[in-house]
Design a protein around this motif. Sequence first.
Motif, short mmCIF file in Angstrom:
data_model
loop_
_atom_site.label_atom_id
_atom_site.label_comp_id
_atom_site.label_asym_id
_atom_site.label_seq_id
_atom_site.Cartn_x
_atom_site.Cartn_y
_atom_site.Cartn_z
N VAL A 32 49.38 38.09 50.35
CA VAL A 32 48.19 38.06 49.50
C VAL A 32 47.93 39.43 48.89
O VAL A 32 47.57 39.54 47.72
CB VAL A 32 46.97 37.56 50.32
CG1 VAL A 32 45.68 37.74 49.55
CG2 VAL A 32 47.16 36.10 50.68
N ALA A 36 47.82 40.35 44.97
CA ALA A 36 46.62 40.99 44.43
C ALA A 36 46.95 42.29 43.72
O ALA A 36 46.37 42.60 42.68
CB ALA A 36 45.62 41.25 45.55
N ASN A 54 38.06 36.95 42.48
CA ASN A 54 38.40 36.01 43.56
C ASN A 54 39.59 36.50 44.37
O ASN A 54 39.64 36.30 45.58
CB ASN A 54 38.69 34.63 42.99
CG ASN A 54 37.43 33.94 42.51
OD1 ASN A 54 36.34 34.27 42.95
ND2 ASN A 54 37.59 33.00 41.60
N ILE A 55 40.55 37.12 43.71
CA ILE A 55 41.71 37.66 44.43
C ILE A 55 41.28 38.77 45.38
O ILE A 55 41.72 38.83 46.52
CB ILE A 55 42.78 38.17 43.43
CG1 ILE A 55 43.42 37.01 42.69
CG2 ILE A 55 43.83 39.01 44.11
CD1 ILE A 55 44.30 36.15 43.55
N THR A 58 39.67 37.28 48.32
CA THR A 58 40.67 36.68 49.20
C THR A 58 41.37 37.73 50.06
O THR A 58 41.61 37.51 51.26
CB THR A 58 41.71 35.91 48.37
OG1 THR A 58 41.04 34.95 47.58
CG2 THR A 58 42.73 35.23 49.25
#
Length: 128
Positions: A32, A36, A54-55, A58
């Motif tokens: 992730v 990102a 949103n990334i 997360t």
Amino acid sequence: MNQSSQVLFLSLLLKVQCCIVYVINLLEFYLVRGIACLLIPLFFIDATKSFATNIIRTVFSYFVKVLVTVAMCFFALNMLCTSCVDMVSEDMGAVLWILYYVYIILLAFTLVKNSGKVASTVLSGSPS
């Protein structure tokens, strides 16, 4: 196999479970984080600013998940070590110690296995 070797085998399984959960969470976090980092330039374009936000959220969520998992793994291993010290220092029947030790191993195994659910509860504030 006698009872003490079975208990040692269970404690080895707990340690392996801690390592597996830890490695899986780190791999998820690094994947992730890598995605990102590739998508950070989207934060500077107005049309894709919400996607980049949103990334980032997360990445923060996975970071909290890794922290909770590490805490649960250390808590489980601490319970295991404390029960071993208690077993050596106190005098009780062998069967009671084996039952106590198996109970501690199963409790720690459950905590480590559900560390992801605990992290999502910490993040969302609602019980899962």
